[in-house]
Write a protein that holds these residues in place. Sequence first.
Motif, PDB file in Angstrom:
ATOM      1  N   UNK A 160       5.285  -1.263  25.351  1.00  0.00           N
ATOM      2  CA  UNK A 160       6.070  -0.398  26.208  1.00  0.00           C
ATOM      3  C   UNK A 160       6.140   1.047  25.778  1.00  0.00           C
ATOM      4  N   UNK A 161       5.424   1.423  24.709  1.00  0.00           N
ATOM      5  CA  UNK A 161       5.545   2.806  24.244  1.00  0.00           C
ATOM      6  C   UNK A 161       4.252   3.393  23.700  1.00  0.00           C
ATOM      7  N   UNK A 162       3.332   2.571  23.244  1.00  0.00           N
ATOM      8  CA  UNK A 162       2.142   3.085  22.580  1.00  0.00           C
ATOM      9  C   UNK A 162       1.164   3.727  23.561  1.00  0.00           C
ATOM     10  N   UNK A 163       0.395   4.673  23.054  1.00  0.00           N
ATOM     11  CA  UNK A 163      -0.678   5.303  23.795  1.00  0.00           C
ATOM     12  C   UNK A 163      -1.691   4.252  24.237  1.00  0.00           C
ATOM     13  N   UNK A 164      -2.266   4.433  25.412  1.00  0.00           N
ATOM     14  CA  UNK A 164      -3.237   3.484  25.952  1.00  0.00           C
ATOM     15  C   UNK A 164      -4.521   4.231  26.278  1.00  0.00           C
ATOM     16  N   UNK A 165      -5.633   3.685  25.875  1.00  0.00           N
ATOM     17  CA  UNK A 165      -6.924   4.347  26.061  1.00  0.00           C
ATOM     18  C   UNK A 165      -7.769   3.593  27.077  1.00  0.00           C
ATOM     19  N   UNK A 166      -8.244   4.336  28.048  1.00  0.00           N
ATOM     20  CA  UNK A 166      -9.090   3.795  29.113  1.00  0.00           C
ATOM     21  C   UNK A 166     -10.467   4.445  29.004  1.00  0.00           C
ATOM     22  N   UNK A 167     -11.508   3.649  29.169  1.00  0.00           N
ATOM     23  CA  UNK A 167     -12.866   4.140  28.959  1.00  0.00           C
ATOM     24  C   UNK A 167     -13.750   3.707  30.114  1.00  0.00           C
ATOM     25  N   UNK A 168     -14.568   4.614  30.597  1.00  0.00           N
ATOM     26  CA  UNK A 168     -15.710   4.209  31.404  1.00  0.00           C
ATOM     27  C   UNK A 168     -16.938   4.566  30.581  1.00  0.00           C
ATOM     28  N   UNK A 169     -17.879   3.650  30.511  1.00  0.00           N
ATOM     29  CA  UNK A 169     -18.961   3.856  29.571  1.00  0.00           C
ATOM     30  C   UNK A 169     -20.285   3.302  30.042  1.00  0.00           C
ATOM     31  N   UNK A 170     -21.309   3.646  29.276  1.00  0.00           N
ATOM     32  CA  UNK A 170     -22.656   3.123  29.453  1.00  0.00           C
ATOM     33  C   UNK A 170     -22.940   2.218  28.259  1.00  0.00           C
ATOM     34  N   UNK A 171     -23.174   0.944  28.524  1.00  0.00           N
ATOM     35  CA  UNK A 171     -23.320  -0.048  27.454  1.00  0.00           C
ATOM     36  C   UNK A 171     -24.780  -0.449  27.278  1.00  0.00           C
ATOM     37  N   UNK A 172     -25.157  -0.728  26.038  1.00  0.00           N
ATOM     38  CA  UNK A 172     -26.456  -1.315  25.724  1.00  0.00           C
ATOM     39  C   UNK A 172     -26.243  -2.453  24.732  1.00  0.00           C
ATOM     40  N   UNK A 173     -27.144  -3.406  24.751  1.00  0.00           N
ATOM     41  CA  UNK A 173     -27.124  -4.521  23.809  1.00  0.00           C
ATOM     42  C   UNK A 173     -28.122  -4.227  22.703  1.00  0.00           C
ATOM     43  N   UNK A 174     -27.666  -4.364  21.469  1.00  0.00           N
ATOM     44  CA  UNK A 174     -28.468  -3.948  20.320  1.00  0.00           C
ATOM     45  C   UNK A 174     -28.561  -5.094  19.324  1.00  0.00           C
ATOM     46  N   UNK A 175     -29.737  -5.267  18.716  1.00  0.00           N
ATOM     47  CA  UNK A 175     -29.879  -6.345  17.736  1.00  0.00           C
ATOM     48  C   UNK A 175     -30.694  -5.930  16.510  1.00  0.00           C
ATOM     49  N   UNK A 176     -30.778  -4.626  16.240  1.00  0.00           N
ATOM     50  CA  UNK A 176     -31.518  -4.234  15.039  1.00  0.00           C
ATOM     51  C   UNK A 176     -30.715  -4.617  13.797  1.00  0.00           C
TER      52      UNK A 176
END
Length: 205
Positions: A160-176
């Motif tokens: 009820x009080x903490x900052x909230x972060x919203x993201x729109x992003x570009x995702x990739x799957x990585x396995x190196x």
Amino acid sequence: CESHGRAGSGTVTLGIINLCDGVLLRSVPRRVAVSHRVWTQRGFMTDSRGQKTFYHDGMRELQDRFDGRRVADGLQKHRLHDTFWDQDRKLIEAARFFFIATSYQDNTDCSMRSGDPGFVKITGPDTLEFPEYDGNNMYRTLGNILRSPNVGLLFVQVDGKSFRTRIRGIATLVDDATTLARHHGAKLVVRVRCEIFPNCPRYVP
């Protein structure tokens, strides 16, 4: 299966995974070293000038209907950011869970990822990554990402009080190997290039 050898915005050159009909493939463009590959993905929407857009026409229609355009424009101008603020970092690095939304054609999905604090790692000014394990083997989130990299993430603390972060992003799957080594036991790692803005706290408990 679609993979292309053109580098550009929203592409990653490290160990990208491709999946076709349930079979894991590792095809490599001829001009790229065998241990790496480039996989072109569709990124954020752009307007006719090629500029990245934050609101599409449907959003604008409702903003105008309910006299919200001025507030929306103010939020975009003053609160949208492409590098993590200190409060974003604090929330993300301490998170025990977050929500992720993905979509491809008619397949829309929302899921939760959880772990000990630190399981989500900020690896660059606008980039985070998190591990993926076997789960229930449906691969709904990862499958959507393979076909459409646009994702939405929400980091909250339900106090009820903490900052909230919203993201729109570009995702990739990585396995190196280097990336996997940062995430104990991970089968894959999801890397997200982010645009960040606060989530409205008005109706969140």
